[in-house]
Scaffold this motif. Structure first.
Motif, PDB file in Angstrom:
ATOM      1  N   LEU A 142     -21.263  27.622 -78.436  1.00  0.00           N
ATOM      2  CA  LEU A 142     -21.992  28.498 -77.412  1.00  0.00           C
ATOM      3  C   LEU A 142     -22.181  27.480 -76.251  1.00  0.00           C
ATOM      4  N   ASN A 143     -21.786  28.007 -74.945  1.00  0.00           N
ATOM      5  CA  ASN A 143     -21.807  27.544 -73.743  1.00  0.00           C
ATOM      6  C   ASN A 143     -22.351  28.305 -72.707  1.00  0.00           C
ATOM      7  N   THR A 144     -23.515  27.910 -72.062  1.00  0.00           N
ATOM      8  CA  THR A 144     -24.399  28.624 -71.152  1.00  0.00           C
ATOM      9  C   THR A 144     -23.756  28.814 -69.927  1.00  0.00           C
ATOM     10  N   ASN A 145     -24.108  29.450 -68.939  1.00  0.00           N
ATOM     11  CA  ASN A 145     -23.903  29.442 -67.371  1.00  0.00           C
ATOM     12  C   ASN A 145     -24.309  28.336 -66.861  1.00  0.00           C
ATOM     13  N   PRO A 146     -23.985  27.670 -65.772  1.00  0.00           N
ATOM     14  CA  PRO A 146     -24.690  26.695 -65.142  1.00  0.00           C
ATOM     15  C   PRO A 146     -26.094  26.946 -64.702  1.00  0.00           C
ATOM     16  N   LEU A 147     -26.978  25.808 -65.239  1.00  0.00           N
ATOM     17  CA  LEU A 147     -28.509  26.287 -64.681  1.00  0.00           C
ATOM     18  C   LEU A 147     -28.693  26.356 -63.353  1.00  0.00           C
ATOM     19  N   PRO A 148     -29.454  27.332 -62.730  1.00  0.00           N
ATOM     20  CA  PRO A 148     -29.839  27.279 -61.576  1.00  0.00           C
ATOM     21  C   PRO A 148     -30.974  25.968 -61.050  1.00  0.00           C
ATOM     22  N   TYR A 149     -30.863  25.545 -59.996  1.00  0.00           N
ATOM     23  CA  TYR A 149     -31.458  24.435 -59.681  1.00  0.00           C
ATOM     24  C   TYR A 149     -32.914  24.198 -59.704  1.00  0.00           C
ATOM     25  N   PHE A 150     -33.490  25.365 -59.576  1.00  0.00           N
ATOM     26  CA  PHE A 150     -34.994  25.399 -59.955  1.00  0.00           C
ATOM     27  C   PHE A 150     -35.271  25.052 -61.314  1.00  0.00           C
ATOM     28  N   LEU A 151     -34.377  25.878 -61.920  1.00  0.00           N
ATOM     29  CA  LEU A 151     -34.647  25.603 -63.397  1.00  0.00           C
ATOM     30  C   LEU A 151     -34.365  24.248 -63.923  1.00  0.00           C
ATOM     31  N   TYR A 152     -33.316  23.776 -63.489  1.00  0.00           N
ATOM     32  CA  TYR A 152     -32.978  22.173 -63.722  1.00  0.00           C
ATOM     33  C   TYR A 152     -34.384  21.209 -63.333  1.00  0.00           C
ATOM     34  N   ILE A 153     -34.900  21.420 -62.172  1.00  0.00           N
ATOM     35  CA  ILE A 153     -36.035  20.604 -61.973  1.00  0.00           C
ATOM     36  C   ILE A 153     -37.202  20.976 -62.580  1.00  0.00           C
ATOM     37  N   THR A 154     -37.438  22.219 -63.096  1.00  0.00           N
ATOM     38  CA  THR A 154     -38.654  22.685 -63.850  1.00  0.00           C
ATOM     39  C   THR A 154     -38.421  22.146 -65.193  1.00  0.00           C
ATOM     40  N   LEU A 155     -37.407  22.197 -65.817  1.00  0.00           N
ATOM     41  CA  LEU A 155     -37.054  21.611 -67.140  1.00  0.00           C
ATOM     42  C   LEU A 155     -37.541  20.084 -66.924  1.00  0.00           C
ATOM     43  N   LEU A 156     -36.831  19.254 -66.197  1.00  0.00           N
ATOM     44  CA  LEU A 156     -37.017  17.970 -66.303  1.00  0.00           C
ATOM     45  C   LEU A 156     -38.362  17.476 -65.994  1.00  0.00           C
ATOM     46  N   ILE A 157     -39.173  18.250 -64.919  1.00  0.00           N
ATOM     47  CA  ILE A 157     -40.636  18.033 -65.043  1.00  0.00           C
ATOM     48  C   ILE A 157     -41.435  18.050 -66.157  1.00  0.00           C
ATOM     49  N   PHE A 158     -41.122  19.065 -67.003  1.00  0.00           N
ATOM     50  CA  PHE A 158     -42.026  19.634 -67.864  1.00  0.00           C
ATOM     51  C   PHE A 158     -41.606  19.084 -69.345  1.00  0.00           C
ATOM     52  N   ILE A 159     -40.410  18.515 -69.487  1.00  0.00           N
ATOM     53  CA  ILE A 159     -40.118  17.766 -70.876  1.00  0.00           C
ATOM     54  C   ILE A 159     -40.781  16.629 -71.118  1.00  0.00           C
ATOM     55  N   PRO A 160     -41.300  15.827 -70.395  1.00  0.00           N
ATOM     56  CA  PRO A 160     -41.998  14.700 -70.776  1.00  0.00           C
ATOM     57  C   PRO A 160     -43.470  15.130 -71.247  1.00  0.00           C
ATOM     58  N   PRO A 161     -44.041  15.910 -70.304  1.00  0.00           N
ATOM     59  CA  PRO A 161     -45.540  15.967 -70.818  1.00  0.00           C
ATOM     60  C   PRO A 161     -45.621  17.160 -72.208  1.00  0.00           C
TER      61      PRO A 161
END
Length: 249
Positions: free
Chosen positions: A196-215
């Motif tokens: 399975l290969n997803t479409n490229p992530l929207p930029y806002f989703l990229y930022i959101t995921l990286l900010i929320f993964i650690p907490p």
């Protein structure tokens, strides 16, 4: 914690600003590849500090031990790109950059299905080591160090791989490849995958995921520790042991 989240946000956005402003040119593939790899390391570095601050509410954010942990996490995130050299069967950067991936897409270390697989495998190993003092009571000190190392590696590898894959996903999407079976015969050798290969992530989703993964990872560790704290001691070790008890993550 807000300050560390801000540093992480800058680490995510600033490299792309340099690229979009043509300060780092995509035309020079060598510089772009090195810059992109270093960016993975910087993001992992601040993600680890963010995770540790969220998990432990550290008073000394820039302590030597924490920086060493963050540098190791950054190293793991950068070293993921070594699979490009392995797949290209060459350490020549030009050959690697010109190498086209096969029908199954991204190299093996860029397979996001590895993240839960490695985490579960290390967790099972950790649970197994908990019971080893019953069999090897004289080696408790070694087991203590091993358990501490695995406790560190589980969240460290999750953050290193997740941040690397998510940043790559803004250009290529996320790749999930599950090995199902392998058929052998005299004339053929076939591998069967669920791919399975997803479409490229929207930029806002990229930022959101990286900010929320650690907490979110820190919260999951806290919940696990709260629910299973009574099971977090090594089996067979008395309360009067000269070693501190080992807690799961």
């Amino acid at each position: 914690m807000i300050l560390i989240a801000f540093y992480l946000l800058i680490a995510c956005v600033f490299p792309d600003i340099l690229i979009n402003c043509d300060v780092i040119s995509k035309k020079n593939k060598y510089i772009f590849a090195i810059f992109d790899n270093l960016t993975h390391g910087i993001i992992a570095f601040f993600s680890w500090i963010y995770y540790r601050e969220a998990e432990s509410h550290l008073h000394e954010i820039w302590s030597f031990s924490l920086i060493m942990e963050a540098l190791l996490c950054a190293f793991f995130s950068c070293i993921i790109d070594i699979d490009h050299f392995i797949c290209a069967k060459s350490f020549n950067i030009k050959t690697v950059l010109d190498y086209r991936q096969d029908l199954y897409g991204r190299p093996f270390l860029h397979n996001s299905a590895l993240i839960p697989f490695i985490a579960i495998l290390l967790f099972i190993l950790l649970k197994w080591l908990k019971f080893m003092p019953k069999l090897l009571p004289k080696n408790y000190g070694i087991l203590y160090l091993l358990c501490n190392a695995i406790e560190f590696l589980i969240p460290c590898l999750i953050i290193a791989m997740a941040t690397h894959h998510i940043r790559d996903a803004i250009r290529r999407g996320l790749t999930f490849k599950f090995f199902l079976c392998r058929n052998f015969n005299l004339n053929n050798h076939q591998r069967h995958f669920f791919f399975l290969n997803t479409n490229p992530l929207p930029y806002f989703l990229y930022i959101t995921l990286l900010i929320f993964i650690p907490p979110c990872l820190a919260l999951s560790v806290k919940i696990y520790s709260f629910l299973f704290i009574q099971q977090s001691h090594l089996s067979g070790i008395s309360q009067n042991s000269k070693y501190k008890p080992i807690h799961l993550i």
